[in-house]
Design a protein around this motif. Structure first.
Motif, mmCIF file in Angstrom:
data_model
loop_
_atom_site.group_PDB
_atom_site.id
_atom_site.type_symbol
_atom_site.label_atom_id
_atom_site.label_comp_id
_atom_site.label_asym_id
_atom_site.label_seq_id
_atom_site.Cartn_x
_atom_site.Cartn_y
_atom_site.Cartn_z
ATOM 1 N N PHE A 34 0.862 -1.187 0.000
ATOM 2 C CA PHE A 34 0.000 0.000 0.000
ATOM 3 C C PHE A 34 0.893 1.229 0.000
ATOM 4 O O PHE A 34 1.826 1.327 0.781
ATOM 5 C CB PHE A 34 -0.874 -0.033 1.269
ATOM 6 N N GLU A 36 -0.404 5.028 -0.692
ATOM 7 C CA GLU A 36 -1.492 5.892 -1.164
ATOM 8 C C GLU A 36 -1.671 7.073 -0.205
ATOM 9 O O GLU A 36 -1.105 7.081 0.887
ATOM 10 C CB GLU A 36 -2.788 5.076 -1.252
ATOM 11 N N GLU A 51 -13.823 4.579 2.407
ATOM 12 C CA GLU A 51 -12.653 4.403 1.527
ATOM 13 C C GLU A 51 -11.402 4.867 2.265
ATOM 14 O O GLU A 51 -11.487 5.749 3.121
ATOM 15 C CB GLU A 51 -12.774 5.296 0.279
ATOM 16 N N GLY A 53 -7.092 5.950 1.264
ATOM 17 C CA GLY A 53 -6.114 6.151 0.182
ATOM 18 C C GLY A 53 -6.691 6.858 -1.032
ATOM 19 O O GLY A 53 -7.465 7.806 -0.901
ATOM 20 N N GLY A 55 -8.966 6.117 -3.100
ATOM 21 C CA GLY A 55 -10.431 6.124 -3.132
ATOM 22 C C GLY A 55 -10.976 7.302 -2.347
ATOM 23 O O GLY A 55 -11.908 7.995 -2.785
ATOM 24 N N GLY A 90 -7.892 0.167 7.898
ATOM 25 C CA GLY A 90 -8.210 0.127 6.464
ATOM 26 C C GLY A 90 -7.026 -0.396 5.653
ATOM 27 O O GLY A 90 -7.183 -1.166 4.709
ATOM 28 N N LEU A 91 -5.805 0.017 6.039
ATOM 29 C CA LEU A 91 -4.589 -0.450 5.359
ATOM 30 C C LEU A 91 -4.427 -1.963 5.554
ATOM 31 O O LEU A 91 -4.115 -2.688 4.611
ATOM 32 C CB LEU A 91 -3.361 0.243 5.950
ATOM 33 N N GLU A 93 -6.751 -4.095 6.119
ATOM 34 C CA GLU A 93 -7.786 -4.792 5.355
ATOM 35 C C GLU A 93 -7.392 -4.858 3.872
ATOM 36 O O GLU A 93 -7.472 -5.918 3.256
ATOM 37 C CB GLU A 93 -9.101 -4.035 5.527
ATOM 38 N N ARG A 94 -6.907 -3.706 3.351
ATOM 39 C CA ARG A 94 -6.527 -3.681 1.935
ATOM 40 C C ARG A 94 -5.369 -4.645 1.659
ATOM 41 O O ARG A 94 -5.231 -5.186 0.573
ATOM 42 C CB ARG A 94 -6.120 -2.264 1.531
ATOM 43 N N ALA A 95 -4.510 -4.847 2.669
ATOM 44 C CA ALA A 95 -3.361 -5.742 2.474
ATOM 45 C C ALA A 95 -3.733 -7.191 2.800
ATOM 46 O O ALA A 95 -2.872 -8.071 2.783
ATOM 47 C CB ALA A 95 -2.196 -5.277 3.333
#
Ligand SMILES: Nc1ncnc2c1ncn2[C@@H]1O[C@H](COP(=O)(O)OP(=O)(O)OP(=O)(O)O)[C@@H](O)[C@H]1O
Ligand SMILES: [Mg+2]
Length: 343
Positions: A34, A36, A51, A53, A55, A90-91, A93-95
């Motif tokens: 990540f 962003e 959202e 980053g 988004g 959130g980071l 989760e995205r990873a």
């Protein structure tokens, strides 16, 4: 089966660099996952994160009333604890890092961060699901990312120039020997350009346009004189959208003060170093890292003002996260030693 299960419960090591303008996450096996903008869009009705980053950045000024986009950091420090924790969650989760993995986290922290700011950062990661958090001073992480011999008794010099914080350090034997820092960075250049555009031309431009003007026209030594760029702007008095021709002189006079402060900070740090380490720095040079290190002609100006060889790192904005990732790799191999002995 046992192998699969043990893999599932293997502690996960994560590197985090939460910056004023960008946040980065890496794991030792998968590298940078990540990178962003440090932005979170939150639904204020439900309290949920919509959202993070890019988004969230795309949603700025386009959201319905119940969605608010936050920037939880300013000048290198957490200004909103809860939103920072949600950003980190959130980071994760995205990873693809679940709360169940109870990650061990290594995080960078600006050397000028107060103990309250350090605690806030650590707690934010724990609230986001981390099991254990180790903080590393950002200039040390940067020096590791550059492959400098930080553990050896030689002076390594780095200046970390970010969006909200700037720090210079001479490192030896694993620690900062002399350092100086300012809560000022690349974002202050954008603010200074915005102020002059309003005062001299009576217009306001979008944040992305400010950054573009800085990148294309600003020069630390005024080298860009004579260049100009046409951009879309809104007039302050009538609110009309107009085309304005911005010349480099205006941009250079806007950024001048921040550039001077940055150079003084680096001079101060090198000037305070003990003679032996100063000699090492003279022989080995100084490396600039962080996105603001890309400012045109800054390296040349620092070199002439300090008498030391100066280079800008390749990909200067990801040096810190790469350094943190190297720390994870070292940590994992050391933990493996403990596991081998722990039979
Ligand atoms: N080519 C360029 N010229 C000048 N400035 C640049 C350039 N590219 C990026 N920047 C600036 O670099 C800054 C971002 O750097 P970086 O990603 O290192 O900051 P950060 O880690 O988010 O912030 P900090 O570490 O201070 O909290 C921004 O201010 C951006 O405008
Ligand atoms: Mg940074």
């Amino acid at each position: 089966m046992t192998v699969a299960l043990s893999f599932l419960f293997m502690p996960l090591d994560v590197a985090l660099d939460i910056g004023t303008s960008s946040s980065r996450l890496a794991t030792s096996q998968r590298g940078i996952l990540f990178d962003e903008p440090t932005m979170v869009a939150i639904d204020t009705n439900s309290g949920s994160v919509v959202e993070v980053g890019h988004g969230a950045l795309d949603m700025v000024a386009r959201t319905p009333r119940h969605v608010v986009v936050f920037r939880p950091l300013a000048q290198g420090a957490t200004v909103d604890f809860d939103v920072t924790a949600r950003l980190i969650a959130g980071l994760f989760e995205r990873a693809g890092i679940s709360k169940l993995s109870r990650a061990r986290v290594v995080m960078s922290v600006p050397s000028l961060a107060t103990s309250i700011e350090r605690r806030a950062l650590r707690q934010a990661a724990i609230q986001a699901g981390a099991r254990e958090v180790s903080l590393i001073e950002a200039p040390i992480a940067a020096a590791i990312g550059l492959g400098l011999p930080v553990q050896d008794p030689v002076g390594s010099a780095v200046a970390l120039l970010g969006a909200g914080a700037s720090e210079a350090a001479v490192i030896s034997l694993g620690g900062i020997v002399t350092g100086s820092a300012r809560r000022q960075g690349g974002n202050d250049l954008d603010v200074a350009i915005a102020t002059l555009l309003r005062l001299k031309l009576g217009v306001v431009v979008a944040p992305a346009v400010l950054e573009q003007l800085k990148i294309t026209l600003a020069s630390a030594t005024g080298e860009s004189r004579g260049h100009s760029e046409v951009v879309l702007a809104r007039t302050v008095d009538r609110g009309e959208i107009v085309e304005v021709d911005v010349d480099a002189d205006l941009v250079n006079s806007a950024v001048h003060d921040v550039v001077v402060t940055t150079v003084r900070m680096i001079q101060e740090c090198l000037g305070d170093a003990p003679p032996d380490l100063s000699q090492d720095v003279s022989a080995r040079g100084l490396t600039l890292v962080g996105g603001h290190a890309r400012l045109s002609d800054l390296a040349g100006l620092v070199a002439t003002s300090t008498g030391v060889d100066v280079r800008v790192a390749d990909e200067p904005d990801v040096v810190v996260i790469k350094g943190l990732q190297l720390c994870l790799e070292e940590m994992s191999s050391l933990y493996a030693l403990f596991r081998n002995a722990d039979r």
